[in-house]
Write an enzyme that holds these catalytic residues in place. Structure first.
Site, PDB file in Angstrom:
ATOM      1  CB  CYS A   2      53.661  38.274  31.918  1.00  0.00           C
ATOM      2  SG  CYS A   2      52.740  37.641  30.531  1.00  0.00           S
ATOM      3  NE  ARG A  27      54.396  43.739  35.111  1.00  0.00           N
ATOM      4  CZ  ARG A  27      55.602  44.197  34.817  1.00  0.00           C
ATOM      5  NH1 ARG A  27      56.170  45.091  35.588  1.00  0.00           N
ATOM      6  NH2 ARG A  27      56.245  43.760  33.752  1.00  0.00           N
ATOM      7  CD1 TRP A  74      47.015  41.297  29.598  1.00  0.00           C
ATOM      8  CD2 TRP A  74      48.342  41.055  27.832  1.00  0.00           C
ATOM      9  NE1 TRP A  74      46.483  42.040  28.573  1.00  0.00           N
ATOM     10  CE2 TRP A  74      47.290  41.909  27.475  1.00  0.00           C
ATOM     11  CE3 TRP A  74      49.312  40.751  26.863  1.00  0.00           C
ATOM     12  CZ2 TRP A  74      47.166  42.468  26.204  1.00  0.00           C
ATOM     13  CZ3 TRP A  74      49.191  41.305  25.596  1.00  0.00           C
ATOM     14  CH2 TRP A  74      48.120  42.160  25.288  1.00  0.00           C
ATOM     15  CG  ASN A  98      56.879  39.839  30.693  1.00  0.00           C
ATOM     16  OD1 ASN A  98      56.111  39.898  29.743  1.00  0.00           O
ATOM     17  ND2 ASN A  98      57.309  40.909  31.342  1.00  0.00           N
ATOM     18  N   GLY A  99      56.875  37.845  27.808  1.00  0.00           N
ATOM     19  CA  GLY A  99      57.399  38.172  26.479  1.00  0.00           C
ATOM     20  C   GLY A  99      56.861  37.207  25.433  1.00  0.00           C
ATOM     21  CD  GLU A 478      44.184  59.856  27.133  1.00  0.00           C
ATOM     22  OE1 GLU A 478      44.602  59.094  26.244  1.00  0.00           O
ATOM     23  OE2 GLU A 478      44.189  59.564  28.338  1.00  0.00           O
ATOM     24  CE  LYS A 482      42.564  56.754  29.688  1.00  0.00           C
ATOM     25  NZ  LYS A 482      43.925  57.179  29.553  1.00  0.00           N
ATOM     26  CD  GLU A 485      42.398  52.961  28.452  1.00  0.00           C
ATOM     27  OE1 GLU A 485      43.217  52.079  28.214  1.00  0.00           O
ATOM     28  OE2 GLU A 485      42.737  54.119  28.765  1.00  0.00           O
ATOM     29  CG  HIS A 501      36.515  66.520   5.166  1.00  0.00           C
ATOM     30  ND1 HIS A 501      36.350  67.110   3.937  1.00  0.00           N
ATOM     31  CD2 HIS A 501      36.912  67.497   6.005  1.00  0.00           C
ATOM     32  CE1 HIS A 501      36.658  68.392   4.032  1.00  0.00           C
ATOM     33  NE2 HIS A 501      36.997  68.659   5.283  1.00  0.00           N
ATOM     34  CE  LYS A 601      49.595  52.105  34.584  1.00  0.00           C
ATOM     35  NZ  LYS A 601      48.748  53.134  33.987  1.00  0.00           N
TER      36      LYS A 601
HETATM   37  C1  F6R Z   1      45.755  54.058  28.125  1.00  0.00           C
HETATM   38  C2  F6R Z   1      47.110  53.643  28.448  1.00  0.00           C
HETATM   39  C3  F6R Z   1      47.954  53.115  27.349  1.00  0.00           C
HETATM   40  C4  F6R Z   1      49.417  53.513  27.568  1.00  0.00           C
HETATM   41  C5  F6R Z   1      50.306  52.863  26.498  1.00  0.00           C
HETATM   42  C6  F6R Z   1      51.754  53.286  26.649  1.00  0.00           C
HETATM   43  O1  F6R Z   1      45.093  54.574  29.244  1.00  0.00           O
HETATM   44  O2  F6R Z   1      47.524  53.715  29.575  1.00  0.00           O
HETATM   45  O3  F6R Z   1      47.497  53.518  26.109  1.00  0.00           O
HETATM   46  O4  F6R Z   1      49.515  54.905  27.499  1.00  0.00           O
HETATM   47  O5  F6R Z   1      50.214  51.481  26.606  1.00  0.00           O
HETATM   48  O6  F6R Z   1      52.256  52.927  27.891  1.00  0.00           O
HETATM   49  P1  F6R Z   1      53.539  53.615  28.483  1.00  0.00           P
HETATM   50  O7  F6R Z   1      53.194  55.034  28.767  1.00  0.00           O
HETATM   51  O8  F6R Z   1      53.833  52.833  29.733  1.00  0.00           O
HETATM   52  O9  F6R Z   1      54.615  53.502  27.457  1.00  0.00           O
END
Ligand code: F6R
Length: 606
Positions: A2, A27, A74, A98-99, A478, A482, A485, A501, A601
Site C-alpha cells: 500500500c 509498489r 494491496w 498501510n499495514g 531465482e 522470476k 511471478e 531423489h 514491490k
Molecule cells: C521477486 C522480488 C521479491 C523480493 C522480496 C524481498 O522478484 O522482487 O521476491 O525480492 O519481496 O524484497 P526486498 O528486497 O525489498 O526486501
C-alpha cells in the site's frame, strides 16, 4: 505494498494526489482512492484496479480541495474491490492505512455495539471509527488521533484528515514507513520520499511509534505517550522523473538493460579500480567474526544464499542463510562472535526488518545490504552496505538482484582479505574478475535474440524445472521465481544433484528444464544430471559458456551462451538470460509484466 500520500496545501490537491499515487504504483496495488476536504465536507473517490480507473471516476464526479489523502491498496483483509479501497471514512474522518491492524476484530465489535456501521471487510476501516468515536466523546482531533493510534495493535502507517480541521493532516508510524515533506507553504505525507519528490526534497522521516500533525506551515511530531519530539529534516536524493520507460516496453526490460550500470556503480563503491584494492569499510570487523547469519526474502534471499558459497569458499567463514520469515521463529542460537546480514532492495520488508531487530536485541552486530537509503532496514542496522541499482520499478527484481550479488561478492572477497585467507595475488585476481562484470553483462545482454526464440517454446509450457549446482543452485531458484511471478507458469528450482531423489518423476516428454551450468569444477556432474533428464524426454535449455557449450552440445535441446568469465561473477552474468527468459515468456503470454497479479514491490506486512 500500500502507498500513502497526504497534502496539507494551499491550492487544489486532487490532481497532485493522483500524480503522487502514480509514483507509488511500482509498489504494487489492486485499488486506489482519494479523499479531499471540499467546502467543509469530505469527498471520497475510489476505484478497483489501476489508477486510470480512479482518474476516470474523478473525471466523472470531480472533487477538490487544499487538504487531501490518497492511497494505493494491496489487499490483506478483504478482497480487492471499490468498497474495500481506501480512504475509509466515518463520522467526518477519513483515513488511509498501510499495514495490518491485528486487533481490528476486537475494536470493530466494541464499536458495533456502540452503534457504528461498517461498510467494508477491511481491518483499516476501524481506524476511522476509533478516531470518530473519540471525537464523539468531545476530544479535539489531535487528542482523538493520539488516543486512536494508541488503541491499534499491529504494524501500520496511517494518514488521516477530519472535516472540522481544514488545515490539519495527521500521520502515524509503527512498522511501516511514513515521511513528511515540507515546502515554505505546504506540507506532505508519503510512504516514501519518491512519492514526494515532485514537490519537495525536504523530508523528515517519522521514527517508530511517532505520530504527527502537519499544517501547510507547521510540523508537530509526538511520541505515542504524547511527548513532543524533533526529528531532523533531511534533503532526500529521490528523483521525481524516474517513472519513464524510455525506449523500453516495460520497466523490467529497462532495468534488465540497466544492469551493467547498476553493477558498475556498485563495484566502484566497493573497489578502487586504479589501486586494485577494496575500500577500507569493506574490510572492517571480519577478523573477529566466526559465523555469518544471513536473512532476506524472495530474490534478496537468493542473493544472500549465493553469497554463502563466496563467504565459505573465499573467506572460509561459516554461513547460515535463512528466509527471514523463518529465521526468528525457529529460535536461532546466536553466539557472541556472530555477525548478521540482511539483504533487501526496498529496505522495508517486514520479515527482514523483524529478523534484523531480533539479532539487534541479542547484541549481534547487524549489517544491511540495502538499495534504498533511509529505509527502515538501513536506519536500524549497525552498518549499511549499499547497492547502487537506482530506483527499481518493475515488481520482479532484476538490477537490484545483480547489484546485491555484486556487493556481496565484494564483501566476501574483502572478508577473505581481512581474514588473510587468500594471498595478495588471489585477491588481485578476484578484484580483476569482479571489475569485468559490467562488460560481461553487456555481452550477455547481446544474446537476447537466442533467448526470445527459446521463450516462445517456454510460453507454451505449464511446468518448468530449473537446475543448478553449487553457486548456481540459488540462481536456479531465482530463475523459477522470476518465471512464476511474471508469466504465471509453474516453475521450481532444484539443486541438480537432488533431482533423482524425487523431482525427476515430474519429467515427461517435452518438459522444459533450464540448467544453469557455466563451465566450472562441477560442470561434469551437472551434465550427468542433464543426461538423466534428457533421457526421460526433457527439453533441456542449457545456460553455459563457450567451453561448456562445446562439451554439452549433444545433451541440450537449446543452449544460451554467456561469456566466459571469472567464477565469482558467473552467477551475476548468468542472471541475465534467467531474467530475459522470464521476461520474454511473460511478454508472449501478455501478462502485466511490471505489476504482476497479487504481488507488491515492497512487502511491509508479515
Ligand atoms: C521477486 C522480488 C521479491 C523480493 C522480496 C524481498 O522478484 O522482487 O521476491 O525480492 O519481496 O524484497 P526486498 O528486497 O525489498 O526486501
Amino acid at each position: 505494498m500500500c502507498g500513502i500520500i497526504g497534502i496539507a496545501g494551499t491550492t487544489e490537491t486532487s490532481e497532485r494526489l493522483i500524480d503522487g499515487l502514480k509514483r507509488l504504483e511500482y509498489r504494487g496495488y489492486d485499488s486506489a482512492g482519494i479523499a479531499v476536504l471540499q467546502e467543509g465536507e469530505l469527498q471520497r473517490r475510489r476505484a478497483q484496479g489501476k489508477i486510470r480507473n480512479l482518474e476516470s471516476v474523478v473525471r466523472d464526479e470531480p472533487c477538490d480541495g487544499p487538504l487531501g489523502i490518497a492511497h494505493t491498496r494491496w489487499a490483506t483483509h478483504g478482497k480487492p474491490s471499490t468498497s474495500n479501497a481506501h480512504p475509509h471514512a466515518f463520522g467526518g474522518v477519513a483515513i488511509v492505512h498501510n499495514g495490518i491492524i491485528e486487533n481490528f476484530r476486537e475494536l470493530r465489535e466494541e464499536l458495533a455495539q456502540k452503534g457504528h456501521n461498517f461498510e467494508s471487510e477491511t481491518d483499516s476501516e476501524v481506524i476511522a471509527h476509533v478516531i470518530a468515536y473519540y471525537l464523539g466523546k468531545g476530544l479535539a482531533m489531535k487528542e482523538a488521533f493520539r488516543e486512536a493510534v494508541n488503541r491499534l495493535r499491529g504494524a501500520y502507517a496511517v494518514a488521516a484528515i477530519s472535516k472540522d480541521n481544514p488545515d490539519q493532516l495527521y500521520g502515524a508510524r509503527r512498522g511501516s514507513p511514513l515521511v513528511i515533506g515540507r515546502t515554505e507553504t505546504e506540507s506532505f505525507l508519503g510512504s516514501d520520499a519518491i512519492a514526494l519528490a515532485e514537490w519537495t526534497r525536504r523530508v523528515i522521516y517519522l521514527e517508530e511509534d511517532d505520530w504527527c500533525m502537519v499544517t501547510p506551515t507547521e510540523v508537530e511530531i509526538y511520541t505515542m505517550d504524547g511527548k513532543r519530539v524533533e526529528r531532523p529534516e533531511q534533503v532526500s536524493n529521490a528523483t521525481p522523473g524516474f517513472a519513464d520507460k524510455g525506449e523500453y516496453r516495460h520497466f523490467m526490460e529497462k532495468e534488465i538493460y540497466e544492469q551493467p550500470d547498476a553493477v558498475g556503480r556498485t563495484l566502484s563503491n566497493y573497489i578502487d579500480p586504479v589501486e586494485r584494492r577494496f575500500h577500507s569499510a569493506n574490510l572492517d570487523g571480519w577478523k573477529s567474526t566466526s559465523r555469518l547469519l544471513g536473512s532476506a526474502c524472495g530474490t534478496a534471499f537468493y542473493a544472500a544464499a549465493t553469497s554463502k558459497y563466496w563467504f565459505e569458499r573465499y573467506a572460509r567463514l561459516p554461513v547460515e542463510v535463512d528466509i527471514a520469515s523463518e529465521f526468528r521463529y525457529r529460535s536461532p542460537v546466536l553466539l557472541d562472535s556472530d555477525r548478521a546480514f540482511f539483504v533487501s532492495q526496498s529496505g522495508e520488508t517486514a520479515d527482514t526488518l523483524a529478523a534484523l531487530r531480533y539479532c539487534k536485541a541479542s547484541n549481534v552486530p547487524t549489517v544491511a545490504v540495502v538499495n534504498v537509503p533511509e529505509s527502515s532496514i538501513d536506519r536500524d542496522a549497525d552498518t549499511t552496505l549499499f547497492t547502487y541499482a537506482g530506483t527499481e520499478i518493475g515488481v520482479a527484481s532484476t538490477k537490484a538482484f545483480t547489484a546485491q550479488l555484486t556487493a556481496l561478492a565484494c564483501v566476501a572477497a574483502g572478508a577473505a582479505q581481512a581474514r588473510d585467507e587468500l594471498s595478495a595475488n588471489e585477491i588481485g585476481d578476484l578484484i580483476d574478475g569482479l571489475l569485468e562484470a559490467p562488460r560481461m553483462l553487456n555481452e550477455a545482454l547481446e544474446k537476447v535474440s537466442d533467448v526470445e526464440e527459446i521463450a516462445r517454446s517456454l510460453s507454451k509450457a505449464s511446468d518448468v524445472l530449473y537446475l543448478g549446482r553449487g553457486q548456481f543452485y540459488p540462481l536456479a531458484m531465482e530463475g523459477a521465481l522470476k518465471l512464476k511471478e511474471i508469466s504465471y507458469i509453474h516453475a521450481e528450482g532444484y539443486a541438480a544433484g537432488e533431482l533423482k531423489h524425487g523431482p525427476i518423476a515430474l519429467i515427461e516428454e517435452g518438459t522444459p528444464v533450464v540448467v544453469i551450468a557455466p563451465y566450472d569444477e562441477l560442470f561434469e556432474k551437472t551434465i550427468s544430471n542433464v543426461q538423466e533428464v534428457a533421457a526421460r524426454g526433457a527439453e533441456v535449455i542449457l545456460i553455459t559458456d563457450r567451453k561448456g557449450a562445446k562439451l554439452a552440445v549433444d545433451d541440450a535441446s537449446a543452449i544460451i551462451e554467456i561469456p566466459e568469465c571469472h567464477p565469482v561473477i558467473q552467477p551475476i552474468v548468468a542472471a541475465v538470460p534467467i531474467q530475459q527468459l522470464a521476461y520474454y515468456t511473460a511478454v508472449l503470454k501478455g501478462t502485466d509484466v511490471d505489476q504482476p497479479r497479487n504481488l507488491a514491490k515492497s512487502v511491509t506486512v508479515e
